[in-house]
Motif scaffolding. Structure first.
Motif, PDB file in Angstrom:
ATOM      1  N   LEU A   1      75.413  31.135   1.271  1.00  0.00           N
ATOM      2  CA  LEU A   1      75.851  31.696   2.675  1.00  0.00           C
ATOM      3  C   LEU A   1      75.085  33.089   3.104  1.00  0.00           C
ATOM      4  O   LEU A   1      75.054  33.418   4.151  1.00  0.00           O
ATOM      5  N   GLY A   2      74.594  33.764   1.865  1.00  0.00           N
ATOM      6  CA  GLY A   2      74.149  35.179   1.888  1.00  0.00           C
ATOM      7  C   GLY A   2      74.856  36.314   2.829  1.00  0.00           C
ATOM      8  O   GLY A   2      74.540  36.983   3.745  1.00  0.00           O
ATOM      9  N   VAL A   3      76.112  36.362   2.280  1.00  0.00           N
ATOM     10  CA  VAL A   3      76.970  37.085   2.829  1.00  0.00           C
ATOM     11  C   VAL A   3      77.168  38.692   2.091  1.00  0.00           C
ATOM     12  O   VAL A   3      76.915  38.543   0.988  1.00  0.00           O
ATOM     13  N   THR A   4      77.016  39.643   3.165  1.00  0.00           N
ATOM     14  CA  THR A   4      77.304  41.137   2.483  1.00  0.00           C
ATOM     15  C   THR A   4      78.634  41.524   2.291  1.00  0.00           C
ATOM     16  O   THR A   4      79.390  41.140   3.270  1.00  0.00           O
ATOM     17  N   THR A   5      78.948  42.095   1.411  1.00  0.00           N
ATOM     18  CA  THR A   5      80.284  42.524   1.448  1.00  0.00           C
ATOM     19  C   THR A   5      80.226  43.926   1.316  1.00  0.00           C
ATOM     20  O   THR A   5      79.779  44.618   0.486  1.00  0.00           O
ATOM     21  N   TYR A   6      81.247  44.614   1.940  1.00  0.00           N
ATOM     22  CA  TYR A   6      81.693  46.000   1.929  1.00  0.00           C
ATOM     23  C   TYR A   6      83.079  46.187   1.367  1.00  0.00           C
ATOM     24  O   TYR A   6      84.116  45.412   1.821  1.00  0.00           O
ATOM     25  N   TYR A   7      83.238  47.632   0.764  1.00  0.00           N
ATOM     26  CA  TYR A   7      84.563  47.985   0.377  1.00  0.00           C
ATOM     27  C   TYR A   7      84.880  49.204   0.970  1.00  0.00           C
ATOM     28  O   TYR A   7      83.881  50.199   0.749  1.00  0.00           O
ATOM     29  N   ILE A   8      85.880  49.572   1.560  1.00  0.00           N
ATOM     30  CA  ILE A   8      86.074  50.824   2.516  1.00  0.00           C
ATOM     31  C   ILE A   8      87.198  51.224   1.491  1.00  0.00           C
ATOM     32  O   ILE A   8      88.424  50.986   1.433  1.00  0.00           O
ATOM     33  N   ASP A   9      87.136  52.699   0.937  1.00  0.00           N
ATOM     34  CA  ASP A   9      88.058  53.367   0.196  1.00  0.00           C
ATOM     35  C   ASP A   9      88.143  54.703   1.115  1.00  0.00           C
ATOM     36  O   ASP A   9      87.210  55.575   0.904  1.00  0.00           O
TER      37      ASP A   9
ATOM     38  N   GLU B   1      87.297  56.987   3.599  1.00  0.00           N
ATOM     39  CA  GLU B   1      86.187  57.447   4.400  1.00  0.00           C
ATOM     40  C   GLU B   1      84.801  57.052   4.049  1.00  0.00           C
ATOM     41  O   GLU B   1      83.897  57.094   4.410  1.00  0.00           O
ATOM     42  N   LYS B   2      84.770  56.364   2.721  1.00  0.00           N
ATOM     43  CA  LYS B   2      83.605  55.983   2.006  1.00  0.00           C
ATOM     44  C   LYS B   2      83.396  54.397   2.174  1.00  0.00           C
ATOM     45  O   LYS B   2      84.508  53.862   2.087  1.00  0.00           O
ATOM     46  N   VAL B   3      82.166  54.051   2.311  1.00  0.00           N
ATOM     47  CA  VAL B   3      81.965  52.623   2.426  1.00  0.00           C
ATOM     48  C   VAL B   3      80.912  52.223   1.274  1.00  0.00           C
ATOM     49  O   VAL B   3      79.923  53.027   1.199  1.00  0.00           O
ATOM     50  N   TYR B   4      81.290  51.332   0.491  1.00  0.00           N
ATOM     51  CA  TYR B   4      80.506  50.781  -0.656  1.00  0.00           C
ATOM     52  C   TYR B   4      79.998  49.277  -0.367  1.00  0.00           C
ATOM     53  O   TYR B   4      80.783  48.555   0.307  1.00  0.00           O
ATOM     54  N   GLU B   5      78.650  49.258  -0.682  1.00  0.00           N
ATOM     55  CA  GLU B   5      78.091  47.991  -0.520  1.00  0.00           C
ATOM     56  C   GLU B   5      78.438  47.376  -1.825  1.00  0.00           C
ATOM     57  O   GLU B   5      78.021  47.855  -3.111  1.00  0.00           O
ATOM     58  N   CYS B   6      78.805  46.011  -2.041  1.00  0.00           N
ATOM     59  CA  CYS B   6      79.048  45.266  -3.291  1.00  0.00           C
ATOM     60  C   CYS B   6      78.254  43.972  -3.575  1.00  0.00           C
ATOM     61  O   CYS B   6      78.007  43.320  -2.418  1.00  0.00           O
ATOM     62  N   LYS B   7      77.797  43.880  -4.558  1.00  0.00           N
ATOM     63  CA  LYS B   7      76.876  42.999  -4.989  1.00  0.00           C
ATOM     64  C   LYS B   7      77.399  42.314  -6.334  1.00  0.00           C
ATOM     65  O   LYS B   7      78.019  42.980  -7.154  1.00  0.00           O
ATOM     66  N   TYR B   8      76.981  40.883  -6.805  1.00  0.00           N
ATOM     67  CA  TYR B   8      77.674  40.606  -7.900  1.00  0.00           C
ATOM     68  C   TYR B   8      77.148  41.152  -9.096  1.00  0.00           C
ATOM     69  O   TYR B   8      76.027  41.436  -9.287  1.00  0.00           O
ATOM     70  N   ASN B   9      78.068  41.521  -9.862  1.00  0.00           N
ATOM     71  CA  ASN B   9      78.050  42.278 -11.272  1.00  0.00           C
ATOM     72  C   ASN B   9      76.864  43.525 -11.127  1.00  0.00           C
ATOM     73  O   ASN B   9      76.330  43.804 -12.011  1.00  0.00           O
ATOM     74  N   TYR B  10      76.957  44.096 -10.121  1.00  0.00           N
ATOM     75  CA  TYR B  10      76.158  45.445  -9.922  1.00  0.00           C
ATOM     76  C   TYR B  10      77.220  46.446  -9.521  1.00  0.00           C
ATOM     77  O   TYR B  10      78.421  46.284  -9.109  1.00  0.00           O
ATOM     78  N   PRO B  11      77.443  47.756  -9.972  1.00  0.00           N
ATOM     79  CA  PRO B  11      78.131  48.681  -9.380  1.00  0.00           C
ATOM     80  C   PRO B  11      78.151  48.910  -8.019  1.00  0.00           C
ATOM     81  O   PRO B  11      77.046  48.799  -7.338  1.00  0.00           O
ATOM     82  N   MET B  12      79.290  49.230  -7.588  1.00  0.00           N
ATOM     83  CA  MET B  12      79.194  49.308  -5.933  1.00  0.00           C
ATOM     84  C   MET B  12      78.408  50.621  -5.549  1.00  0.00           C
ATOM     85  O   MET B  12      78.432  51.345  -6.247  1.00  0.00           O
ATOM     86  N   LYS B  13      77.818  50.480  -4.527  1.00  0.00           N
ATOM     87  CA  LYS B  13      76.652  51.465  -4.176  1.00  0.00           C
ATOM     88  C   LYS B  13      77.119  52.043  -2.794  1.00  0.00           C
ATOM     89  O   LYS B  13      77.543  51.343  -1.746  1.00  0.00           O
ATOM     90  N   GLU B  14      77.499  53.283  -2.616  1.00  0.00           N
ATOM     91  CA  GLU B  14      77.932  53.975  -1.576  1.00  0.00           C
ATOM     92  C   GLU B  14      76.841  53.818  -0.536  1.00  0.00           C
ATOM     93  O   GLU B  14      75.761  53.941  -0.741  1.00  0.00           O
TER      94      GLU B  14
END
Length: 159
Positions: free
Chosen positions: A57-65, A67-80
């Protein structure tokens, strides 16, 4: 078909040979295995099936903590990222956004063994774990308490 899979079975699900599965596992691209044995990694079948579906599906996932937004990928650390929460919410495209407050409620439900936790889908919890949003201890607690209840029996052997 069992609910646990090794390298060979993961390859069959993904349409890959064993070497590619092993290589991707060593690179940390595949979901985190439930356990690593001397014979190799062992996953729940649903982890590999969900990985395949999500990848296609090629979905990008973001995590909001806050005021910070992180990009999340499989088995990688979250990247701000440089995005603000408002910018992410206004974007169009193929993405998923998780909020810290919502994830904290899920974590509390699992750890406190609240009845609602039994209704959380394995796929969602596994996905959050593989993205690094949900800690391994919480994921293990969920698996031990709830996931085996939802796995149907298989019939193997001679008929």
């Amino acid at each position: 078909m069992g609910f646990l899979v090794g390298v060979k079975e993961a390859g069959e699900i993904l349409g890959w040979d064993r070497r590619k599965v092993s290589t991707y596992h060593l690179r940390g691209v595949l979901p985190k295995p439930v356990i690593n044995l001397s014979s190799g990694p062992i996953w729940l079948r649903k982890q590999i099936e969900y990985y395949k579906t999500s990848k296609e599906l090629g979905v990008t996932t973001y995590y909001i903590d806050e005021e910070k937004v992180y990009e999340c990928k499989y088995n990688y650390p979250m990247k701000e990222t440089n995005y603000s929460p408002e910018e992410i919410k206004e974007c169009t495209g193929n993405y998923i956004v998780y909020q810290e407050k919502d994830i904290q409620q899920v974590i509390n439900a699992i750890l406190e063994k609240k009845p609602i936790a039994q209704f959380l889908s394995f796929e969602s919890i596994s996905y959050l774990h593989d993205l690094g949003i949900l800690e391994s201890d919480v994921f293990r607690d969920f698996i031990h308490k709830y996931s085996y209840e939802n796995i149907g029996p298989t019939r193997e052997g001679r008929d």
